[in-house]
Write a protein that holds these residues in place. Sequence first.
Motif, short mmCIF file in Angstrom:
data_model
loop_
_atom_site.label_atom_id
_atom_site.label_comp_id
_atom_site.label_asym_id
_atom_site.label_seq_id
_atom_site.Cartn_x
_atom_site.Cartn_y
_atom_site.Cartn_z
N HIS A 1 -5.10 3.68 -3.20
CA HIS A 1 -3.89 3.93 -3.06
C HIS A 1 -3.30 5.25 -3.62
O HIS A 1 -2.78 6.16 -2.95
CB HIS A 1 -2.94 2.64 -2.80
CG HIS A 1 -3.37 1.49 -2.07
ND1 HIS A 1 -4.46 1.99 -1.08
CD2 HIS A 1 -3.27 0.47 -2.02
CE1 HIS A 1 -4.40 0.67 -0.27
NE2 HIS A 1 -3.77 -0.30 -1.05
N ALA B 1 -4.91 8.37 -2.53
CA ALA B 1 -4.44 8.79 -0.94
C ALA B 1 -3.16 9.27 -1.17
O ALA B 1 -2.93 10.47 -0.56
CB ALA B 1 -4.36 7.49 -0.25
N LYS C 1 -14.01 -0.59 5.61
CA LYS C 1 -13.04 -1.78 5.67
C LYS C 1 -13.26 -2.61 4.15
O LYS C 1 -13.25 -3.63 4.37
CB LYS C 1 -12.83 -2.76 6.86
CG LYS C 1 -12.55 -1.80 7.87
CD LYS C 1 -11.08 -1.34 8.17
CE LYS C 1 -11.04 -0.43 9.34
NZ LYS C 1 -9.83 0.66 9.00
N LYS D 1 0.70 -1.28 0.09
CA LYS D 1 0.07 0.04 0.09
C LYS D 1 0.96 1.18 -0.06
O LYS D 1 0.48 2.14 -0.72
CB LYS D 1 -1.00 -0.06 1.26
CG LYS D 1 -1.82 0.88 1.31
CD LYS D 1 -2.74 0.81 2.54
CE LYS D 1 -3.50 1.92 3.03
NZ LYS D 1 -4.46 1.58 4.25
N GLU E 1 -11.64 3.07 3.63
CA GLU E 1 -10.99 3.24 4.90
C GLU E 1 -11.98 2.98 6.00
O GLU E 1 -11.76 2.24 6.99
CB GLU E 1 -10.21 4.63 4.93
CG GLU E 1 -9.18 4.76 4.06
CD GLU E 1 -8.10 3.71 4.44
OE1 GLU E 1 -7.76 3.50 5.42
OE2 GLU E 1 -7.08 3.51 3.37
N LEU F 1 -12.39 6.40 -1.17
CA LEU F 1 -11.42 6.52 -0.32
C LEU F 1 -11.76 6.52 1.02
O LEU F 1 -11.28 5.63 1.96
CB LEU F 1 -10.34 7.41 -0.72
CG LEU F 1 -9.08 7.51 0.37
CD1 LEU F 1 -8.36 6.31 0.06
CD2 LEU F 1 -8.06 8.58 -0.07
N LEU G 1 -11.22 12.57 7.33
CA LEU G 1 -10.20 11.96 6.67
C LEU G 1 -9.22 12.72 7.10
O LEU G 1 -8.97 13.99 6.72
CB LEU G 1 -10.12 11.52 5.15
CG LEU G 1 -9.07 10.67 4.68
CD1 LEU G 1 -9.30 9.34 4.80
CD2 LEU G 1 -9.27 10.71 3.08
N HIS H 1 -0.79 9.46 8.60
CA HIS H 1 -1.42 8.52 7.91
C HIS H 1 -3.00 8.94 7.33
O HIS H 1 -3.33 9.98 7.87
CB HIS H 1 -1.68 7.12 8.89
CG HIS H 1 -2.39 7.35 9.89
ND1 HIS H 1 -3.85 7.39 9.84
CD2 HIS H 1 -1.99 7.85 11.21
CE1 HIS H 1 -4.13 7.67 11.12
NE2 HIS H 1 -3.26 7.92 11.71
N TYR H 2 -3.35 8.15 6.40
CA TYR H 2 -4.59 8.66 5.89
C TYR H 2 -5.67 7.66 6.27
O TYR H 2 -6.91 7.56 5.66
CB TYR H 2 -4.63 8.77 4.37
CG TYR H 2 -4.07 7.33 3.48
CD1 TYR H 2 -5.35 6.80 3.11
CD2 TYR H 2 -3.03 7.07 3.22
CE1 TYR H 2 -5.10 5.46 2.60
CE2 TYR H 2 -2.89 5.91 2.63
CZ TYR H 2 -3.99 4.81 2.33
OH TYR H 2 -3.79 3.96 1.58
N GLU H 3 -5.73 7.24 7.59
CA GLU H 3 -6.67 6.25 7.87
C GLU H 3 -7.93 7.30 8.34
O GLU H 3 -7.71 8.26 8.75
CB GLU H 3 -6.21 5.56 9.32
CG GLU H 3 -4.89 4.72 9.16
CD GLU H 3 -5.29 3.55 8.17
OE1 GLU H 3 -6.37 3.06 8.34
OE2 GLU H 3 -4.40 3.02 7.53
N GLN H 4 -8.93 6.47 8.28
CA GLN H 4 -10.25 7.27 8.95
C GLN H 4 -10.05 7.42 10.30
O GLN H 4 -9.50 6.42 10.92
CB GLN H 4 -11.35 6.36 8.57
CG GLN H 4 -12.62 6.83 9.37
CD GLN H 4 -13.34 7.73 8.62
OE1 GLN H 4 -13.17 8.02 7.27
NE2 GLN H 4 -14.20 8.40 9.31
#
Lengths: 242, 251
Positions: free
Chosen positions: B207, B210, B176, A211, B173, B169, B91, B96-99
Amino acid sequence: MAKKTAPQITTIDSAHPNLALWESVQATDPDFTKGFSRSGGFRGTAINHTYQTKRATQAFGPKGIGWGSKILDEKYQDGAPILHKDQVIGREVVHVVHIELWYFLDVRGKDGSFEPRRGSIEAFGQTTFVGTNKHGTYTDEEAPKKSLTDAESKALAALGFSSDVHMGLFDDNKYVNDLKVAVAESEKPKGPSLEELKAKVEAAATLDELKAAVTAASGISDADRAALKPVYLARKAALEAA
Amino acid sequence: MTQSVLSASGARRWLACALSARLPEEASSPGPAAITGTRFHKALEGAITAQQWVDLDPLDEHMAPALRATLEWVTPQLSDAEVLVEQAYELKPLGHYEQIPQKREPQWRETMGCSRIALTGHREYPMRYGCIYGTADLVILSKGSAHVIDWKTGKKSDDHEAQLLTLALMVAEAEKVSHVRASAVYVNLTNAKITERSWLFDAFDLHLHAGAIVSSAMKILVDKAMPDANPGPHCHFCPAIGCPEKLRTSR
């Protein structure tokens, strides 16, 4: 009239080997030019001389080693009469310099190998040393320096440097705008190559690393994107299977 | 004048021109078309959540045919699925681009048409610096995949792909899922015609997007130097105040 477009940079191995140097130095960054006008309605584009020196250094190497100029002759020459109440009280003086601009260039020999060859161009430069303007007579003590700059610019122009300005292309706004876009594109930081991206994707040991490898590839061209995707899918399948 | 907010709907602009997100924005009030669009969204939201026809405000009677057509189009897609209506996403692109765990938990309820449905409603927490916001009109979750739908009552625009990709996106996130189908559904309020424009975004696309978001966020939120203006089609309707490119072209 032929459509004017921003010139492409070509290499010494281009389809027109005799024009290789010319084509590589003909385009001028508009940020290093300035419009000027003179009496009589003449308008032109002045090119920053330090920028020209840098371009020549880029093409030939440092000044003094890869290229340089030698003064062959200089003189102060009488010019137009200076009048006061219709009486000639003197004459304008023009500084003239005659130079040889020399350079070394790698030229392909008959056996295909490159060898450095010395070339030279002679040129004249001139500046008004004593003249008149709206305030009266003046002396420009920087005239010799300006003449040398003028002569070097003329010699470099003969090799193709900033020939777009000398050919009048800077009068065409579209040409200048295209050039600005081309300069901005060339100044954009270059990301990793497709091969580097592929290697990174193939080396990913976990799905998280995979990723991260793809995330780092943002901004790639559509063609590179299409080429990278199968590599990504193959690696993803392998990691998931493992 | 307001400070700009990174939104999914403005993604095309701030991804292309970081400067537009650094400059303050003109405060503007919605025009008649935007007000009609909002009323349509509200009526549709109510009908989908209730899974039945709802009585319309007399002011909205003229849009009844379009509303019926939209419900007919969407209802078959809701069967055997979890459905989120008006789900707000947030976001955080840097680090990091996590939720980030700020999503309001949906209040699920069983319905006849689909497995369960939730009207999450509008955001109740304040917008935070450095986050990107987006609200999905409709998210349909089924068998490990997601379909995000955005209702459009205006003209087709190239902005919509970037908006839907950004929403996809966020959905991927938060929910999942590895790939997301995204649709801009154009509803003509005059003749009740429905046109769908869809994209299928897989993990690779998401990705890459992101990465583009992180790269732009660095220029917008972190870099000390002001970025250069990057003029293009995204300048249309750009609300930024003091853009040198806008000043240059207005001369």
